[in-house]
Design an enzyme around this catalytic site. Structure first.
Site, mmCIF file in Angstrom:
data_model
loop_
_atom_site.group_PDB
_atom_site.id
_atom_site.type_symbol
_atom_site.label_atom_id
_atom_site.label_comp_id
_atom_site.label_asym_id
_atom_site.label_seq_id
_atom_site.Cartn_x
_atom_site.Cartn_y
_atom_site.Cartn_z
ATOM 1 N N CYS B 85 -3.605 6.470 -0.965
ATOM 2 C CA CYS B 85 -4.083 7.823 -0.662
ATOM 3 C C CYS B 85 -4.514 8.539 -1.943
ATOM 4 O O CYS B 85 -5.521 8.197 -2.531
ATOM 5 C CB CYS B 85 -3.001 8.579 0.110
ATOM 6 N N HIS B 194 -1.011 4.737 4.678
ATOM 7 C CA HIS B 194 0.270 4.715 3.962
ATOM 8 C C HIS B 194 1.211 3.604 4.429
ATOM 9 O O HIS B 194 2.071 3.848 5.277
ATOM 10 C CB HIS B 194 0.977 6.062 4.145
ATOM 11 N N GLU B 196 3.740 2.531 2.900
ATOM 12 C CA GLU B 196 5.123 2.843 2.480
ATOM 13 C C GLU B 196 5.865 3.672 3.528
ATOM 14 O O GLU B 196 7.083 3.796 3.466
ATOM 15 C CB GLU B 196 5.132 3.559 1.117
#
Lengths: 88, 222
Positions: B85, B194, B196
């Site tokens: 990002c 994302h 994560e």
């Protein structure tokens, strides 16, 4: 300014708002940025080249933006009235 | 492996990225934007967020932070670097990756679970995925539109450097549905969604994102 081939969503939003306010005849809007840099002393070719480097490295992203550098003279400083004097 | 996660002023997802690194079995080290030091890490993650308030352009100021001098140098030596990002935006501004990320074409912030296809599994961040694997991870961005000139797009597609592509609708106007790209060498990866946030079943849409962090061991130790 965003390069002509790069979509400019902000410009598009402004273009869409103009007719709603009764303004007609505008066919496109592109939105860019303007930086005003004040420098000490005379604008020599060397100073101008430095400003161009600032524009190319930090102020703009050459992948998506074009830039131009122009010199403008700051109007003579407005004289500050001494408050003590103005009271008399 | 020791994986450094850089915290810039305004980073939001640095702690999630550290956690993902640990869930994947690695050691996470916090790196600070103001330090000229990578603390001996084997790989670096630039996390999501709004570094330097997104002032000027997203990632434009972070690019010149002291730690980025070290990251650019290490990337040149082949160290695996993942930008997620805002991290992706920083990598593009640093010219480690081609193209740029601009405001979403629909001008709204988008936050949703996003389906992706992993197209390049020949990077240290994607080696754990099967080629063409379809995964779902969160996506959240306001300026996630990937753009580059047609020649650059043709080149990165021709060289197989599109790491991930959006499926089931393009969320932000990215050209050719590109969600992530890699550099010529394949060690630097930028990704707008994302992974994560998708490493544990308790939170997020699943564990599809874990592969990005597990891949490190498979590839680098292979």
């Amino acid at each position: 300014m965003p390069k002509p081939e790069i979509l400019d969503p902000q410009g598009k939003a402004v273009l869409g708002a103009l007719p709603r306010l009764g303004f007609s005849g505008v066919t496109d809007v592109r939105q860019g940025k303007r930086f005003e840099l004040e420098v000490d002393g005379e604008i020599t070719a060397e100073v101008l080249e430095q400003v161009r480097q600032m524009a190319a490295t930090l102020l703009s992203n050459p992948v998506i933006e074009d830039f131009t550098v122009a010199i403008e003279t700051v109007p003579a400083a407005v004289s500050v009235v001494d408050p003590a004097e103005s009271r008399s | 492996m020791k994986v450094g996660v850089v915290t810039f002023p305004g980073s939001l997802d640095d702690v999630d990225a550290q956690r993902a690194v640990r869930v994947a079995g690695h050691e996470a080290l916090a790196l600070w934007h103001g330090d000229h030091d990578l603390r001996g890490v084997d790989a670096v993650i630039l996390p999501g967020g709004f570094s330097y308030g997104d002032y000027l352009r997203c990632g434009a100021i972070s690019r010149f932070s002291p730690v980025m001098t070290e990251v650019v140098e290490a990337a040149g030596r082949g160290m695996p670097v993942l930008g997620i990002c805002n991290g992706f935006q920083i990598l593009c501004e640093s010219h480690l990756l081609p193209g740029a990320l601009i405001r979403n074409d629909h001008r709204r912030f988008v936050c949703r679970d996003q389906r992706l296809r992993i197209e390049d599994t020949d990077t240290p961040w994607t080696a754990a995925y099967a080629p063409g694997a379809e995964i779902t991870v969160p996506l959240k961005n306001g300026e996630g539109g990937f753009v580059a000139d047609a020649e650059t797009l043709d080149r990165i597609e021709g060289e197989g450097r599109v790491v991930a592509r959006y499926l089931d609708g393009n969320p932000n106007g990215s050209l050719r549905d590109i969600a992530g790209v890699t550099n010529e060498r394949g060690n630097v990866v930028g990704l707008m969604p994302h992974p994560e946030h998708a490493v544990e079943d308790l939170t997020g849409p699943g564990t599809d994102g874990l592969g990005f962090f597990v891949s490190l061991a498979e590839r680098v130790l292979a």
